[in-house]
Design a protein around this motif. Structure first.
Motif, PDB file in Angstrom:
ATOM      1  N   ALA A 174      -5.040   8.567   3.817  1.00 45.14           N
ATOM      2  CA  ALA A 174      -4.560   8.029   5.095  1.00 45.14           C
ATOM      3  C   ALA A 174      -3.240   8.673   5.509  1.00 45.14           C
ATOM      4  CB  ALA A 174      -4.409   6.518   5.003  1.00 45.14           C
ATOM      5  N   ILE A 175      -2.323   8.832   4.560  1.00 46.83           N
ATOM      6  CA  ILE A 175      -1.008   9.399   4.887  1.00 46.83           C
ATOM      7  C   ILE A 175      -1.148  10.825   5.411  1.00 46.83           C
ATOM      8  CG2 ILE A 175       1.203  10.154   3.919  1.00 46.83           C
ATOM      9  CD1 ILE A 175       1.061   7.749   2.021  1.00 46.83           C
ATOM     10  N   VAL A 210      -4.936  12.812  12.495  1.00 48.03           N
ATOM     11  CA  VAL A 210      -6.364  12.527  12.443  1.00 48.03           C
ATOM     12  C   VAL A 210      -6.532  11.016  12.284  1.00 48.03           C
ATOM     13  CG1 VAL A 210      -8.481  12.805  11.078  1.00 48.03           C
ATOM     14  CG2 VAL A 210      -6.945  14.758  11.431  1.00 48.03           C
ATOM     15  N   PRO A 211      -7.248  10.341  13.181  1.00 50.05           N
ATOM     16  CA  PRO A 211      -7.452   8.896  13.023  1.00 50.05           C
ATOM     17  C   PRO A 211      -8.118   8.572  11.687  1.00 50.05           C
ATOM     18  CG  PRO A 211      -8.131   9.623  15.222  1.00 50.05           C
ATOM     19  CD  PRO A 211      -7.873  10.866  14.409  1.00 50.05           C
ATOM     20  N   TRP A 212      -7.747   7.426  11.124  1.00 45.73           N
ATOM     21  CA  TRP A 212      -8.245   7.033   9.803  1.00 45.73           C
ATOM     22  C   TRP A 212      -8.571   5.547   9.764  1.00 45.73           C
ATOM     23  CZ3 TRP A 212      -4.873   3.389   7.899  1.00 45.73           C
ATOM     24  CH2 TRP A 212      -3.563   3.404   8.427  1.00 45.73           C
ATOM     25  N   LEU A 213      -9.472   5.197   8.865  1.00 49.87           N
ATOM     26  CA  LEU A 213      -9.809   3.804   8.578  1.00 49.87           C
ATOM     27  C   LEU A 213      -9.517   3.540   7.110  1.00 49.87           C
ATOM     28  CD1 LEU A 213     -13.269   3.216  10.313  1.00 49.87           C
ATOM     29  CD2 LEU A 213     -11.094   2.134  10.925  1.00 49.87           C
ATOM     30  N   ALA A 214      -8.798   2.472   6.823  1.00 48.47           N
ATOM     31  CA  ALA A 214      -8.423   2.144   5.448  1.00 48.47           C
ATOM     32  C   ALA A 214      -9.471   1.242   4.807  1.00 48.47           C
ATOM     33  CB  ALA A 214      -7.065   1.452   5.432  1.00 48.47           C
ATOM     34  N   LEU A 215      -9.966   1.656   3.649  1.00 50.25           N
ATOM     35  CA  LEU A 215     -10.789   0.791   2.823  1.00 50.25           C
ATOM     36  C   LEU A 215      -9.906   0.152   1.764  1.00 50.25           C
ATOM     37  CD1 LEU A 215     -14.120   2.749   2.187  1.00 50.25           C
ATOM     38  CD2 LEU A 215     -13.570   1.106   3.980  1.00 50.25           C
ATOM     39  N   GLU A 216     -10.002  -1.141   1.626  1.00 51.33           N
ATOM     40  CA  GLU A 216      -9.175  -1.842   0.641  1.00 51.33           C
ATOM     41  C   GLU A 216      -9.528  -1.355  -0.755  1.00 51.33           C
ATOM     42  OE1 GLU A 216      -7.691  -6.287   0.469  1.00 51.33           O
ATOM     43  OE2 GLU A 216      -9.780  -6.142  -0.223  1.00 51.33           O
ATOM     44  N   PRO A 217      -8.546  -0.845  -1.498  1.00 51.03           N
ATOM     45  CA  PRO A 217      -8.845  -0.348  -2.851  1.00 51.03           C
ATOM     46  C   PRO A 217      -9.537  -1.415  -3.694  1.00 51.03           C
ATOM     47  CG  PRO A 217      -6.649   0.322  -2.193  1.00 51.03           C
ATOM     48  CD  PRO A 217      -7.134  -0.629  -1.135  1.00 51.03           C
ATOM     49  N   ILE A 218     -10.559  -0.992  -4.405  1.00 53.39           N
ATOM     50  CA  ILE A 218     -11.317  -1.933  -5.232  1.00 53.39           C
ATOM     51  C   ILE A 218     -10.416  -2.549  -6.294  1.00 53.39           C
ATOM     52  CG2 ILE A 218     -13.199  -2.105  -6.905  1.00 53.39           C
ATOM     53  CD1 ILE A 218     -14.701  -0.003  -5.272  1.00 53.39           C
ATOM     54  N   PHE A 219      -9.543  -1.754  -6.897  1.00 55.47           N
ATOM     55  CA  PHE A 219      -8.628  -2.260  -7.924  1.00 55.47           C
ATOM     56  C   PHE A 219      -7.393  -2.836  -7.237  1.00 55.47           C
ATOM     57  CE2 PHE A 219      -5.525  -1.330 -11.529  1.00 55.47           C
ATOM     58  CZ  PHE A 219      -5.931  -2.434 -12.265  1.00 55.47           C
ATOM     59  N   TRP A 245       3.912   1.800   2.655  1.00 49.28           N
ATOM     60  CA  TRP A 245       3.895   2.955   3.558  1.00 49.28           C
ATOM     61  C   TRP A 245       3.642   2.545   5.008  1.00 49.28           C
ATOM     62  CZ3 TRP A 245      -0.759   4.717   6.029  1.00 49.28           C
ATOM     63  CH2 TRP A 245      -0.520   5.771   6.921  1.00 49.28           C
ATOM     64  N   SER A 246       2.623   1.731   5.250  1.00 44.29           N
ATOM     65  CA  SER A 246       2.245   1.408   6.630  1.00 44.29           C
ATOM     66  C   SER A 246       3.367   0.684   7.358  1.00 44.29           C
ATOM     67  CB  SER A 246       0.957   0.588   6.668  1.00 44.29           C
ATOM     68  OG  SER A 246       1.113  -0.654   6.014  1.00 44.29           O
ATOM     69  N   GLU A 247       4.093  -0.181   6.660  1.00 46.13           N
ATOM     70  CA  GLU A 247       5.218  -0.871   7.288  1.00 46.13           C
ATOM     71  C   GLU A 247       6.336   0.106   7.637  1.00 46.13           C
ATOM     72  OE1 GLU A 247       6.095  -3.987   4.490  1.00 46.13           O
ATOM     73  OE2 GLU A 247       4.191  -5.016   4.908  1.00 46.13           O
ATOM     74  N   SER A 248       6.488   1.162   6.833  1.00 45.90           N
ATOM     75  CA  SER A 248       7.518   2.162   7.145  1.00 45.90           C
ATOM     76  C   SER A 248       7.194   2.903   8.439  1.00 45.90           C
ATOM     77  CB  SER A 248       7.645   3.186   5.996  1.00 45.90           C
ATOM     78  OG  SER A 248       6.607   4.149   6.028  1.00 45.90           O
ATOM     79  N   MET A 249       5.908   2.962   8.794  1.00 45.00           N
ATOM     80  CA  MET A 249       5.459   3.685   9.982  1.00 45.00           C
ATOM     81  C   MET A 249       5.115   2.741  11.137  1.00 45.00           C
ATOM     82  SD  MET A 249       5.668   6.881   9.157  1.00 45.00           S
ATOM     83  CE  MET A 249       4.719   7.706  10.432  1.00 45.00           C
ATOM     84  N   SER A 250       5.483   1.451  10.987  1.00 41.51           N
ATOM     85  CA  SER A 250       5.200   0.436  12.019  1.00 41.51           C
ATOM     86  C   SER A 250       3.706   0.360  12.348  1.00 41.51           C
ATOM     87  CB  SER A 250       6.009   0.711  13.295  1.00 41.51           C
ATOM     88  OG  SER A 250       7.397   0.714  13.026  1.00 41.51           O
ATOM     89  N   HIS A 266     -13.061   2.584  15.751  1.00 40.58           N
ATOM     90  CA  HIS A 266     -11.944   3.455  16.103  1.00 40.58           C
ATOM     91  C   HIS A 266     -10.944   3.449  14.953  1.00 40.58           C
ATOM     92  CE1 HIS A 266     -13.296   4.065  20.196  1.00 40.58           C
ATOM     93  NE2 HIS A 266     -13.449   2.747  20.352  1.00 40.58           N
ATOM     94  N   GLY A 267     -10.403   4.584  14.645  1.00 43.65           N
ATOM     95  CA  GLY A 267      -9.447   4.670  13.561  1.00 43.65           C
ATOM     96  C   GLY A 267      -8.058   4.216  13.966  1.00 43.65           C
ATOM     97  N   GLN A 268      -7.202   4.092  12.958  1.00 44.33           N
ATOM     98  CA  GLN A 268      -5.794   3.779  13.167  1.00 44.33           C
ATOM     99  C   GLN A 268      -4.963   5.048  13.086  1.00 44.33           C
ATOM    100  OE1 GLN A 268      -5.474   0.217  10.137  1.00 44.33           O
ATOM    101  NE2 GLN A 268      -3.977  -0.051  11.755  1.00 44.33           N
ATOM    102  N   MET A 269      -3.746   4.972  13.601  1.00 47.96           N
ATOM    103  CA  MET A 269      -2.806   6.074  13.462  1.00 47.96           C
ATOM    104  C   MET A 269      -1.440   5.573  13.939  1.00 47.96           C
ATOM    105  SD  MET A 269      -3.590  10.037  14.450  1.00 47.96           S
ATOM    106  CE  MET A 269      -3.535   9.821  16.226  1.00 47.96           C
ATOM    107  N   SER A 270      -0.381   6.072  13.336  1.00 48.65           N
ATOM    108  CA  SER A 270       0.958   5.722  13.813  1.00 48.65           C
ATOM    109  C   SER A 270       1.170   6.314  15.197  1.00 48.65           C
ATOM    110  CB  SER A 270       2.021   6.253  12.849  1.00 48.65           C
ATOM    111  OG  SER A 270       2.008   7.670  12.813  1.00 48.65           O
ATOM    112  N   SER A 271       2.115   5.739  15.939  1.00 46.61           N
ATOM    113  CA  SER A 271       2.411   6.272  17.265  1.00 46.61           C
ATOM    114  C   SER A 271       3.053   7.646  17.136  1.00 46.61           C
ATOM    115  CB  SER A 271       3.352   5.334  18.020  1.00 46.61           C
ATOM    116  OG  SER A 271       4.665   5.410  17.478  1.00 46.61           O
TER     117      SER A 271
END
Length: 294
Positions: free
Chosen positions: A174-175, A182-191, A201-206, A265-270
């Motif tokens: 994702a990073i 490139v737009p991305w979709l996060a899958l919650e890590p199984i572990f 990380w995501s909070e650092s990028m709002s 639709h994927g996510q991406m920082s502004s």
């Protein structure tokens, strides 16, 4: 000053990025094998078992909870910046040091532009590969598979650039997608232990992180989901062999769910946040290191 990052028996995309990114950004000879100073870059590598005596320069690393909390106030640490606010809070650091993950500096590698080849690509977490059947899932779904254990990091970066949407269980998937716009979709890590660092990380990028449920690609994935364990021990291996006849069911189901996700639709920082944070990280780097002209 010695470059320091996680090195396991199996290559890992996010960690191995260190080998090429710093080589591209830093002047030749800046990094060497002198262990009197350690340069900590990409990864959840702020461990409590790092050697006490050397000076440790922190350049965008994170605390992932994989060890006890290091005492970064013992006089041997010089923190340029860290991955995010959760790392800063955990280590009692100035919140202003929570810029973002160092991998954002890939922006300044001047990677060659790539033509889009894939509507959707998928990158699992590297630990999910021996437990699951992800390559088979992607083949069935007609989705491009990006192997995070491929030692050719440049090939993985190019595959992300060639992708219109990256579905990823790997945080550095994702990073780097975000960095390459490139737009991305996060899958919650199984572990479960791999999840908190995503928010760091995501909070650092709002970014308002939206986790999607990771489908099970094997009985061992299913077991890991239910127990919260890694599903890679001897009992899990034996279970997988005993119930291998279920693989086709899990592969079919996971392929169907990935195809459903691919319609999202994927996510991406502004763009503004991305530009600001990458330039802040570069400014910090230039204060500590001799960098190549960019």
């Amino acid at each position: 000053m010695k470059l320091t990052f996680y090195k396991g028996d199996i290559p890992n995309f996010g960690d191995d990025l260190n080998n090429i990114m710093w080589d591209a950004l830093l002047a030749p000879g800046f990094l060497d094998d002198n262990e009197d100073e350690l340069f900590l870059g990409v990864g959840s590598i702020l461990w409590d078992f790092l050697p006490k005596k050397p000076k440790k320069i922190v350049m965008g690393s994170g605390y992932g909870g994989y060890s006890g909390k290091p005492n970064v106030h013992d006089g041997s640490w010089d923190v340029a910046f860290v991955r995010g606010p959760r790392t800063a809070k955990a280590l009692n650091l100035d919140p202003n040091l929570a810029i973002t993950d160092a991998a954002i500096l890939t922006r300044f590698m001047n990677l060659p532009a790539q033509t889009k080849k894939y509507k959707v690509s998928f990158m699992p977490h590297w630990e999910s590969i021996p437990r699951g059947n992800w390559q088979s899932v992607c083949k069935q779904a007609g989705i491009n598979y990006i192997d995070p254990t491929d030692p050719d990091v440049m090939r993985s970066l190019q595959a992300i650039q060639q992708t219109e949407l990256l579905v990823t269980e790997a945080m550095h998937g994702a990073i780097l997608a975000d960095t390459l716009r490139v737009p991305w979709l996060a899958l919650e890590p199984i572990f479960p232990r791999h999840r908190n660092k995503w928010f760091d990380w995501s909070e650092s990028m709002s970014i308002d992180l939206k986790f999607n449920t990771t489908p099970s690609s094997s009985i061992k994935d299913f077991w890991s989901h239910k127990t919260g364990n890694q599903g890679m021990g001897n009992r899990s291996v034996q279970l997988g062999k005993l119930l291998s006849f279920t693989d086709s069911y899990f592969i079919d189901n996971a392929a169907e769910k990935l195809l459903m996700l691919a319609k999202s639709h994927g996510q991406m920082s502004s763009d503004n946040t991305f530009i600001d944070k990458s330039e802040m990280a570069l400014e910090k780097l230039s204060q500590y290191c001799k960098i190549n002209s960019l």
